[in-house]
Design an enzyme around this catalytic site. Structure first.
Site, PDB file in Angstrom:
ATOM      1  N   SER A  40     -56.537  62.597  24.079  1.00  0.00           N
ATOM      2  CA  SER A  40     -57.076  63.952  24.199  1.00  0.00           C
ATOM      3  C   SER A  40     -58.121  63.935  25.306  1.00  0.00           C
ATOM      4  O   SER A  40     -59.074  63.169  25.246  1.00  0.00           O
ATOM      5  CB  SER A  40     -57.696  64.350  22.858  1.00  0.00           C
ATOM      6  OG  SER A  40     -58.269  65.629  22.933  1.00  0.00           O
ATOM      7  N   LYS A  80     -53.094  65.199  26.286  1.00  0.00           N
ATOM      8  CA  LYS A  80     -53.467  66.515  25.727  1.00  0.00           C
ATOM      9  C   LYS A  80     -54.702  66.999  26.461  1.00  0.00           C
ATOM     10  O   LYS A  80     -55.718  66.292  26.495  1.00  0.00           O
ATOM     11  CB  LYS A  80     -53.718  66.372  24.237  1.00  0.00           C
ATOM     12  CG  LYS A  80     -54.513  67.484  23.580  1.00  0.00           C
ATOM     13  CD  LYS A  80     -54.427  67.367  22.067  1.00  0.00           C
ATOM     14  CE  LYS A  80     -55.778  67.587  21.403  1.00  0.00           C
ATOM     15  NZ  LYS A  80     -55.699  67.461  19.935  1.00  0.00           N
ATOM     16  N   LEU A  81     -54.604  68.179  27.060  1.00  0.00           N
ATOM     17  CA  LEU A  81     -55.749  68.746  27.771  1.00  0.00           C
ATOM     18  C   LEU A  81     -56.443  69.750  26.868  1.00  0.00           C
ATOM     19  O   LEU A  81     -55.799  70.654  26.312  1.00  0.00           O
ATOM     20  CB  LEU A  81     -55.301  69.466  29.053  1.00  0.00           C
ATOM     21  CG  LEU A  81     -54.538  68.639  30.094  1.00  0.00           C
ATOM     22  CD1 LEU A  81     -54.207  69.531  31.306  1.00  0.00           C
ATOM     23  CD2 LEU A  81     -55.352  67.426  30.539  1.00  0.00           C
ATOM     24  N   LYS A  82     -57.746  69.607  26.748  1.00  0.00           N
ATOM     25  CA  LYS A  82     -58.529  70.620  26.049  1.00  0.00           C
ATOM     26  C   LYS A  82     -58.639  71.823  26.980  1.00  0.00           C
ATOM     27  O   LYS A  82     -58.924  71.657  28.181  1.00  0.00           O
ATOM     28  CB  LYS A  82     -59.920  70.070  25.723  1.00  0.00           C
ATOM     29  CG  LYS A  82     -59.892  68.987  24.656  1.00  0.00           C
ATOM     30  CD  LYS A  82     -59.496  69.575  23.308  1.00  0.00           C
ATOM     31  CE  LYS A  82     -59.794  68.613  22.173  1.00  0.00           C
ATOM     32  NZ  LYS A  82     -59.467  69.221  20.859  1.00  0.00           N
ATOM     33  N   ASP A 127     -54.806  71.990  23.924  1.00  0.00           N
ATOM     34  CA  ASP A 127     -55.484  72.308  22.660  1.00  0.00           C
ATOM     35  C   ASP A 127     -56.646  73.259  22.947  1.00  0.00           C
ATOM     36  O   ASP A 127     -57.579  72.907  23.669  1.00  0.00           O
ATOM     37  CB  ASP A 127     -56.004  71.018  22.008  1.00  0.00           C
ATOM     38  CG  ASP A 127     -56.607  71.251  20.624  1.00  0.00           C
ATOM     39  OD1 ASP A 127     -56.653  72.415  20.161  1.00  0.00           O
ATOM     40  OD2 ASP A 127     -57.031  70.258  19.991  1.00  0.00           O
ATOM     41  N   ASN A 135     -58.562  74.784  20.474  1.00  0.00           N
ATOM     42  CA  ASN A 135     -59.555  74.833  19.393  1.00  0.00           C
ATOM     43  C   ASN A 135     -60.006  76.269  19.106  1.00  0.00           C
ATOM     44  O   ASN A 135     -61.207  76.569  19.060  1.00  0.00           O
ATOM     45  CB  ASN A 135     -60.755  73.928  19.693  1.00  0.00           C
ATOM     46  CG  ASN A 135     -60.416  72.457  19.553  1.00  0.00           C
ATOM     47  OD1 ASN A 135     -60.372  71.719  20.551  1.00  0.00           O
ATOM     48  ND2 ASN A 135     -60.127  72.000  18.344  1.00  0.00           N
ATOM     49  N   GLU A 189     -51.793  73.961  21.057  1.00  0.00           N
ATOM     50  CA  GLU A 189     -52.427  73.705  19.760  1.00  0.00           C
ATOM     51  C   GLU A 189     -53.526  74.716  19.488  1.00  0.00           C
ATOM     52  O   GLU A 189     -54.397  74.945  20.333  1.00  0.00           O
ATOM     53  CB  GLU A 189     -52.984  72.274  19.783  1.00  0.00           C
ATOM     54  CG  GLU A 189     -53.637  71.805  18.495  1.00  0.00           C
ATOM     55  CD  GLU A 189     -54.134  70.354  18.607  1.00  0.00           C
ATOM     56  OE1 GLU A 189     -53.738  69.656  19.580  1.00  0.00           O
ATOM     57  OE2 GLU A 189     -54.924  69.939  17.748  1.00  0.00           O
ATOM     58  N   ASP A 200     -53.597  73.328  14.009  1.00  0.00           N
ATOM     59  CA  ASP A 200     -54.503  72.249  13.618  1.00  0.00           C
ATOM     60  C   ASP A 200     -55.481  72.830  12.591  1.00  0.00           C
ATOM     61  O   ASP A 200     -55.239  72.745  11.378  1.00  0.00           O
ATOM     62  CB  ASP A 200     -55.204  71.716  14.880  1.00  0.00           C
ATOM     63  CG  ASP A 200     -56.307  70.703  14.606  1.00  0.00           C
ATOM     64  OD1 ASP A 200     -56.568  70.404  13.430  1.00  0.00           O
ATOM     65  OD2 ASP A 200     -56.944  70.207  15.571  1.00  0.00           O
ATOM     66  N   LYS A 204     -54.134  66.169   9.981  1.00  0.00           N
ATOM     67  CA  LYS A 204     -55.359  65.361   9.912  1.00  0.00           C
ATOM     68  C   LYS A 204     -55.701  65.248   8.439  1.00  0.00           C
ATOM     69  O   LYS A 204     -55.931  66.259   7.771  1.00  0.00           O
ATOM     70  CB  LYS A 204     -56.519  66.060  10.635  1.00  0.00           C
ATOM     71  CG  LYS A 204     -56.383  66.140  12.151  1.00  0.00           C
ATOM     72  CD  LYS A 204     -57.532  66.921  12.759  1.00  0.00           C
ATOM     73  CE  LYS A 204     -57.408  67.012  14.272  1.00  0.00           C
ATOM     74  NZ  LYS A 204     -58.380  67.978  14.842  1.00  0.00           N
ATOM     75  N   GLY A 233     -56.560  63.561  15.558  1.00  0.00           N
ATOM     76  CA  GLY A 233     -57.674  62.621  15.546  1.00  0.00           C
ATOM     77  C   GLY A 233     -58.988  63.377  15.470  1.00  0.00           C
ATOM     78  O   GLY A 233     -59.076  64.523  15.924  1.00  0.00           O
TER      79      GLY A 233
END
Ligand code: NPQ
Ligand code: MG
Length: 380
Positions: A147, A173-175, A201, A203, A226, A251, A275, A303
């Site tokens: 990540s 995985k790019l935030k 992702d 968030n 995500e 997630d 998770k 994670g």
């Protein structure tokens, strides 16, 4: 198992570099660890066992409503005393019954998961079985994804991604967040090609009004997007899924097997990030795995910047057959210069699943102590 005592410990570990997400910048990992002590073998041949659990709640409630000090308070005031009291009154405390014993207390799944993990580790050390074998793992190593945090510039991002690819990570995985989405993805595709497995992702940083921006990501052949929308918005994720071609993965929204069943039924997502901490433990995580497998929903292991303890357990979980996408189970050195256990290393893009009893790893006392902020014993 008869539970005889427990210890709560809060640690603070510096990260090798700041980790920026849409919710903030993290420079340290604060974690609550639980150690349970008990006996197995009954009164005639009692053997002392201990087990370790790691709580994934962050220092601040930015990823979810839980946070480290609140989890410690839950464990100290309610969760650990409940198990100690049950054990004293003759109840056999096992990992399989922890969930039911703690059920009266609403929420606080990350705190409950940490305690269940500690009991499970102790129990398996008692029987000599590895966590992987207990959970139903079918592989002895798992592919390792990484990540990548939000970076100060595109140039820096390309350097960081290039370094991880050179190390051997098999999936990037790019935030992302509004204003850091199309450009970084486009730049990474341009530099590293169409073949690298790539996903993003958010968030929960977007709203349905951003559907047009998110749809532009369709051009880059991503594995998935995500958690684009807020945690409690299953319905709007289902709407978004109709507007974009890239698979939606959830997630934060998947807080339990029930939430997973709802998300699948509502078509809110076509992939799920599992998770264990977020869903209340490794047993609930396996239930979600089984549910997804039965419904043709690919899963992967998320994670939470775990220490070697949580990393060991995640590697075991990720070795189950339904985990068909590479997870965020990176090597210890992705986050830590010095892990509290023997470090997890990546070899040929994979992390080896521990084979020893229980978690298969234990903290190195001196290292653990050097990161410890506070320790307390809990009595019934
Ligand atoms: C996620 N994890 O999938 C998270 C959230 C996250 C590996 O991307 C310190 C402690 C920093 C926990 C940053 C990854 C964190 C953290 C992000 C968890 O959404
Ligand atoms: Mg995520």
């Amino acid at each position: 198992m008869k539970l005889t005592g427990a210890e709560l410990r809060t640690i603070r570990m510096p990260l090798v570099s700041p980790f920026e997400t849409s919710f903030g910048v993290e420079e340290d990992r604060v974690a609550v660890l639980v150690r349970v002590i008990g006996t197995v073998g009954g009164d005639r041949r009692p053997t002392e066992v201990q087990g370790w659990g790691e709580c994934v709640a962050m220092e601040m409630p930015l990823y979810s409503s839980e946070y480290a000090d609140a989890a410690a308070a839950m464990l100290r005031k309610f969760l650990i005393p409940r198990l100690l009291t049950a054990s004293r009154s003759g109840t056999d405390v096992t990992a399989e019954t922890v969930d039911t014993l703690l059920e009266p207390f609403i929420g606080h799944r990350m705190a409950k998961a940490a305690l269940e993990m500690a009991v499970l580790d102790a129990q398996l050390r008692g029987t000599g079985q590895s966590l992987a074998a207990y959970l139903g793992a079918t592989r002895d190593s798992v592919p390792s994804g990484v990540s990548v945090g939000i970076q100060p510039s595109i140039a820096t991002l390309l350097d960081v991604v290039g370094d991880y690819l050179a190390e051997g990570y098999v999936r990037i995985k790019l935030k992302i967040k509004p204003g850091w989405d199309i450009a970084p993805v486009e730049a990474v595709r341009e530099r590293f090609g169409e073949l690298i497995p790539l996903q993003v992702d958010a968030n929960a940083a977007y709203t349905l009004a951003d559907a047009r921006v998110l749809r532009r990501l369709d051009a880059f052949d991503l594995l998935l997007i995500e958690q684009p929308l807020p945690e409690d918005d299953l319905r709007q994720h289902a709407e978004l899924a109709k507007l974009v071609r890239t698979p939606i993965c959830l997630d934060e929204s998947i807080v339990s097997p029930r939430a997973a069943a709802d998300a699948i039924a509502l078509r809110s997502c076509s992939v799920i990030n599992i998770k264990a901490g977020r869903v209340g433990g490794y047993l609930a995580a396996v239930k979600i795995h089984d549910l997804c497998r039965a419904n043709g929903i690919p899963v992967w292991c998320g994670g939470m910047v775990e220490t070697g303890l949580g990393r060991a357990a995640n590697a075991a979980l990720a070795a189950l057959p339904g985990f068909t996408l590479p997870g965020d189970v990176s090597a210890s050195d992705r986050f830590y210069e010095r892990d509290i256990t023997e470090p997890f290393v990546m070899e040929d893009g994979r992390i080896t699943v521990p084979t020893g009893p229980g978690l298969g790893v234990t903290p190195i006392q001196g290292v653990l102590d050097s990161y410890t902020v506070s320790t307390e014993g809990i009595q019934a």
